[in-house]
Scaffold this active site. Structure first.
Site, mmCIF file in Angstrom:
data_model
loop_
_atom_site.group_PDB
_atom_site.id
_atom_site.type_symbol
_atom_site.label_atom_id
_atom_site.label_comp_id
_atom_site.label_asym_id
_atom_site.label_seq_id
_atom_site.Cartn_x
_atom_site.Cartn_y
_atom_site.Cartn_z
ATOM 1 N N HIS A 129 -46.432 16.422 -7.444
ATOM 2 C CA HIS A 129 -46.730 16.847 -8.808
ATOM 3 C C HIS A 129 -46.592 15.721 -9.825
ATOM 4 O O HIS A 129 -47.229 15.758 -10.887
ATOM 5 C CB HIS A 129 -45.822 18.010 -9.204
ATOM 6 C CG HIS A 129 -46.067 19.249 -8.398
ATOM 7 N ND1 HIS A 129 -45.219 20.333 -8.418
ATOM 8 C CD2 HIS A 129 -47.056 19.581 -7.531
ATOM 9 C CE1 HIS A 129 -45.668 21.277 -7.614
ATOM 10 N NE2 HIS A 129 -46.783 20.834 -7.054
ATOM 11 N N PHE A 375 -41.618 21.129 -1.854
ATOM 12 C CA PHE A 375 -41.424 19.693 -2.073
ATOM 13 C C PHE A 375 -42.211 19.160 -3.275
ATOM 14 O O PHE A 375 -42.654 18.005 -3.273
ATOM 15 C CB PHE A 375 -41.788 18.904 -0.806
ATOM 16 C CG PHE A 375 -41.300 19.545 0.456
ATOM 17 C CD1 PHE A 375 -39.954 19.855 0.609
ATOM 18 C CD2 PHE A 375 -42.164 19.883 1.475
ATOM 19 C CE1 PHE A 375 -39.487 20.465 1.756
ATOM 20 C CE2 PHE A 375 -41.709 20.499 2.628
ATOM 21 C CZ PHE A 375 -40.370 20.801 2.767
ATOM 22 N N CYS A 376 -42.374 19.986 -4.304
ATOM 23 C CA CYS A 376 -43.145 19.586 -5.498
ATOM 24 C C CYS A 376 -44.510 19.020 -5.118
ATOM 25 O O CYS A 376 -45.005 18.078 -5.722
ATOM 26 C CB CYS A 376 -42.362 18.593 -6.339
ATOM 27 S SG CYS A 376 -40.929 19.327 -7.156
ATOM 28 N N ALA A 377 -45.097 19.645 -4.094
ATOM 29 C CA ALA A 377 -46.457 19.315 -3.658
ATOM 30 C C ALA A 377 -47.113 20.615 -3.209
ATOM 31 O O ALA A 377 -47.583 20.741 -2.089
ATOM 32 C CB ALA A 377 -46.430 18.283 -2.540
ATOM 33 N N CYS A 395 -40.948 25.563 -5.589
ATOM 34 C CA CYS A 395 -40.045 24.459 -5.282
ATOM 35 C C CYS A 395 -38.649 25.022 -5.072
ATOM 36 O O CYS A 395 -38.152 25.804 -5.876
ATOM 37 C CB CYS A 395 -40.032 23.445 -6.426
ATOM 38 S SG CYS A 395 -41.317 22.209 -6.308
#
Length: 456
Positions: A129, A375-377, A395
């Site tokens: 992100h 995982f902020c993806a 997240c």
């Protein structure tokens, strides 16, 4: 010395000393064990060398720039020498600038803030992100997840060829995925970008701790990374690369340090002359210790030798992959396939397990710290799991209780300070949990899966 020769020499391949290596943590089943830190992709432990360098400097701490006192002058020299050390570490070209920031996220938001008007940004959905979200004032083209390095380059080339002819263009791409650990074809993507008149910024947060990053060799325009991934303490990052967009834009933050001269006008207003150096985007008192810590880490990794570090890490990756391959219930997440080169980052799911439950059991019963979640993806993990956009997940841990399916995964990551035993313990723990189940009860509390007060 060749990589193969390095790998055969165990004395050369010893892990680098890091803080926390001998920390003992309690187990819910009784007793204590030394903590196995396998969450390097989130924050790597600080190198002992870095901590010692910072401690040695601490008594001489002083405010930088414009101070007449000895400590101020000493700190200014240390701060600017740190900038030069990092520029050398990154292979910066003549005219490149090294700007100190708070993190990779801050670095990319800084770059987003200085984009020329009407810039078009191209970014793969596979990005963290920090790379996916900063471009709010630009025209953004999001590219689908490629399934091979060749497809990544072809996808970018098609998008660039079809772009509107007016305005600047910028490509943002990771060097190594924070989810799969896979290496991206950065040099080939840079070549494609430049062939179509675009610039490229490299998110090197997961690459720079594991591999050399050379701006000139990779031919990227900028590189961004965080100190806390590079074995330095929290709170400092770097944006390094071309100076023209940085010099041509208003300062990221307005204030002292960014300004060269401020004067009142006769109409009552204020005229400001801004710096054209990196100071233009470093308003306020800078994080001198953070900058020095990053420079110390750069020196330590250079002296250790990246051939040595890469060879040892590949041995750990081989141990990990071979162990997980023996567990049919484990599915390793990958974009480019099993043979794709990667750094020490790997995500997986376990059939029949909620990933948050599995990660909690690793911690509570084995003293192993990993990460679970998206995982902020989010777009990437959703793609890898084959989920629908509306499926639950966020997240950190989801609301699903232990044993219930949820949209999240488990990530294990390691680096230069990881002992062999920690990876071996992790593999044993995975096998035992899959075969025998957890030995303790767990419950969801405030969105996290935690041990219950008793085993049964």
């Amino acid at each position: 010395m060749s990589v193969s020769a390095v790998a055969a020499d165990s004395s050369v391949c010893a892990p680098l000393p890091v803080l926390g290596r001998d920390v003992l943590v309690p187990l819910v089943t009784g007793g204590e064990v030394d903590y196995a830190a396998l969450d390097y992709a989130a924050s790597a432990p600080a190198l002992q060398r870095v901590w010692d360098d910072v401690a040695a400097y601490a008594p001489y701490y002083g405010s930088v720039h414009r101070g007449a006192g000895y400590l101020s002058q000493l700190s200014t020299d240390l701060f600017e020498n740190s900038r030069r050390t990092i520029a050398e570490f990154l292979g910066c070209r003549a005219g490149d600038q090294v700007v100190f920031t708070r993190s990779t996220t801050d670095s990319l938001n800084l770059l987003a803030a200085v984009l020329p008007q009407d810039t078009q940004v191209f970014v793969f959905e596979t990005e963290h992100h920090a790379s996916l979200l900063p471009w709010r004032n630009a025209r953004v083209t999001y590219l689908d997840a490629p399934r091979s390095p060749r497809e990544a380059v072809a996808t970018l080339e098609r998008a660039l060829a079809a772009r509107e002819p007016h305005g600047e263009a910028l490509v943002c791409v990771t060097g190594a995925s924070n989810v799969t650990g896979e290496l991206w074809p950065v040099r080939e993507l840079a070549e494609a970008a430049h062939a179509h008149g675009a610039r490229i910024v490299l998110d090197a947060a997961q690459l720079v701790p594991h591999h050399p990053v050379d701006l000139a060799d990779l031919d990227v325009d900028w590189v961004a990374f965080s100190g806390h991934k590079l074995y330095a303490p929290f709170g400092a990052g770097v944006l390094a690369g071309r100076a023209d967009w940085l010099q041509g834009a208003e300062p990221y933050l307005a204030g002292g340090g960014a300004s060269r001269k401020v004067s009142r006008r006769t109409d009552g207003g204020v005229d400001v002359e801004w710096h054209t150096t990196a100071a233009r985007h470093e308003a306020g008192s800078p994080n001198v210790i953070g900058a020095y810590a990053i420079a110390s880490a750069c020196r330590a990794l250079t002296e250790a030798g990246f051939d040595t570090l890469v060879a040892r890490e590949q041995e750990l990756i081989t141990t990990l992959r071979a162990g997980l391959a023996e567990v049919p219930e484990v599915r390793v997440l990958s974009l480019f396939g099993d043979d794709a080169p990667r750094v020490g980052v790997l995500s997986f799911v376990v059939e029949g397990w909620n990933s948050s439950h599995f990660a909690a059991a690793l911690s509570a019963e084995y003293g192993i710290g990993v990460r679970d979640g998206l995982f902020c993806a989010h777009p990437l993990v959703r793609t890898l799991l084959g989920s629908e956009p509306q499926d639950p997940g966020e997240c950190g841990a989801p609301e699903a209780a232990p044993g219930e399916r949820s949209l999240n995964a488990i990530r294990v990551s390691f680096g230069a300070g990881t002992p062999d035993e920690h990876v071996e313990r992790f593999v044993r723990a995975v096998k035992e949990l899959v075969t025998d189940g957890a030995r303790w009860n767990y419950r969801t509390e405030d969105g996290r899966c935690v041990p219950a007060r008793s085993a049964g």
